[in-house]
Design an enzyme around this catalytic site. Sequence first.
Site, PDB file in Angstrom:
ATOM      1  N   ASN A   1     -12.425  -0.303  -5.985  1.00  0.00           N
ATOM      2  CA  ASN A   1     -12.299  -0.777  -6.649  1.00  0.00           C
ATOM      3  C   ASN A   1     -13.212  -0.934  -7.710  1.00  0.00           C
ATOM      4  O   ASN A   1     -14.066  -2.285  -7.686  1.00  0.00           O
ATOM      5  CB  ASN A   1     -11.504  -1.320  -7.749  1.00  0.00           C
TER       6      ASN A   1
ATOM      7  N   CYS B   1      -6.500  -4.670  -7.838  1.00  0.00           N
ATOM      8  CA  CYS B   1      -5.851  -4.489  -6.818  1.00  0.00           C
ATOM      9  C   CYS B   1      -5.670  -5.183  -5.972  1.00  0.00           C
ATOM     10  O   CYS B   1      -5.144  -5.337  -4.775  1.00  0.00           O
ATOM     11  CB  CYS B   1      -7.573  -3.563  -6.533  1.00  0.00           C
ATOM     12  N   HIS B   2      -6.160  -6.894  -6.464  1.00  0.00           N
ATOM     13  CA  HIS B   2      -5.609  -7.660  -5.217  1.00  0.00           C
ATOM     14  C   HIS B   2      -3.745  -8.373  -5.496  1.00  0.00           C
ATOM     15  O   HIS B   2      -3.603  -8.459  -5.230  1.00  0.00           O
ATOM     16  CB  HIS B   2      -6.594  -9.145  -5.772  1.00  0.00           C
TER      17      HIS B   2
ATOM     18  N   GLU C   1      -1.554 -16.817  -9.906  1.00  0.00           N
ATOM     19  CA  GLU C   1      -1.264 -15.847 -10.934  1.00  0.00           C
ATOM     20  C   GLU C   1       0.783 -15.874 -10.535  1.00  0.00           C
ATOM     21  O   GLU C   1       1.484 -15.487 -10.647  1.00  0.00           O
ATOM     22  CB  GLU C   1      -1.211 -14.526 -10.549  1.00  0.00           C
TER      23      GLU C   1
ATOM     24  N   TYR D   1       0.369  -0.927   0.322  1.00  0.00           N
ATOM     25  CA  TYR D   1       0.127   0.236  -0.230  1.00  0.00           C
ATOM     26  C   TYR D   1       0.959   1.365  -0.473  1.00  0.00           C
ATOM     27  O   TYR D   1       0.706   2.318  -0.866  1.00  0.00           O
ATOM     28  CB  TYR D   1      -0.630   0.201   1.391  1.00  0.00           C
TER      29      TYR D   1
END
Lengths: 168, 207
Positions: free
Chosen positions: B169, B177-178, B204, B146
């Site tokens: 979001n 945003c993850h 991912e 952040y």
Amino acid sequence: METKQPFEHVVREHGPVVLRVCRAVLGVDEAEDAWSETFIAALKAYPELPPGANIEAWLVTIAHRKSLDLIRARNRRPSVVEELPARASVLGIPGDGQSDVLDAVGQLPPKQRQVIAYHYLAGLPYKDIALLLGGTADAARRAGADGIRNLRAVLAVVPEAVVKGETP
Amino acid sequence: MSVEHHEPEVSRLLAPLEAADPLTLERLHNSLAVCAEQSHALDIAYRTIDSPLGTLLLAASQRGVLRVAFSREGHDAVLQHLADHISPRILLAPARLDTAARELDEYFNQRRKAFDVPLDFSLSKGFRLNVLEHLPAIPYGRTESYTKVAEAAGNPRAVRAVGTACATNPLPLLLPCHRVVRSDGTYGGYLGGTEAKRFLLSLEGAA
């Protein structure tokens, strides 16, 4: 802020009534054109509709205007030979009966069809129908009553009391 | 609307006309959606897709994708919010979202690492918009804290505001945003739930 529901909900909620009204006023063939033109016009005008307005009455008003357009266009075209109306059955309404009732409604004069559609199918009060069709609320009421009487004659629907009387 | 017939017999007479005709109505609805699209009268088109994270709502303006919503957000509430804040001219009209749906499907099947559908940022403004615009710069499979996102968005002290921007979001997945996590390595909150965030990062290969 007054909220207005997404137009998708309007189509889902009121689409069936508008289709019934268009069928009663125009017959099955042209009803779908009237339905589509009604909802595309309604979609365009929807943001300007005052919040809290009676959406169904608003849609019926648009459907009425679109139906008139289609009737005018139809009258400008060379006339085609229409199918002969179904013969009245003394046995009441066979099958789902929808086509029989639509045929019968199709034989009524335009004003009677309109009043039956707007009052009996869409629930519009006679005074609102008078605004759409011109004339008085009483005249609309009479046209509706005449229409129902004519329908009854064509469909040969026996009043319930008589049916009961005939049952041994 | 309830119709009061003074004579029950009239109801009986007209009853056949009341018969619902779901197939015809479905066909009419679909051609309305096509016609609305062609005449540019449709401000917001939406559809839903199935995903490993449950049913997702996708909504697009004529400019681009406006909103991706998890089912826990309440899809009806999301559509009502769009009606109130953008336009009530909203229809279920899947065609406009075909590309977005296909790209998301490829992403969930690990065949896509970045999205290239046009986006509409109308639901965001100010610093939150700066944060959202930075998100695509975080590469697939990587995370950013952040704090780092706050720096990248032009206000290093606004770490909390970055948290809010990510938590609200309007375009999750498409704007990743993850991939924004706490400095201590823990996940931090996510609109789709912490489980969803964990799922995406492991999909991912980042977790």
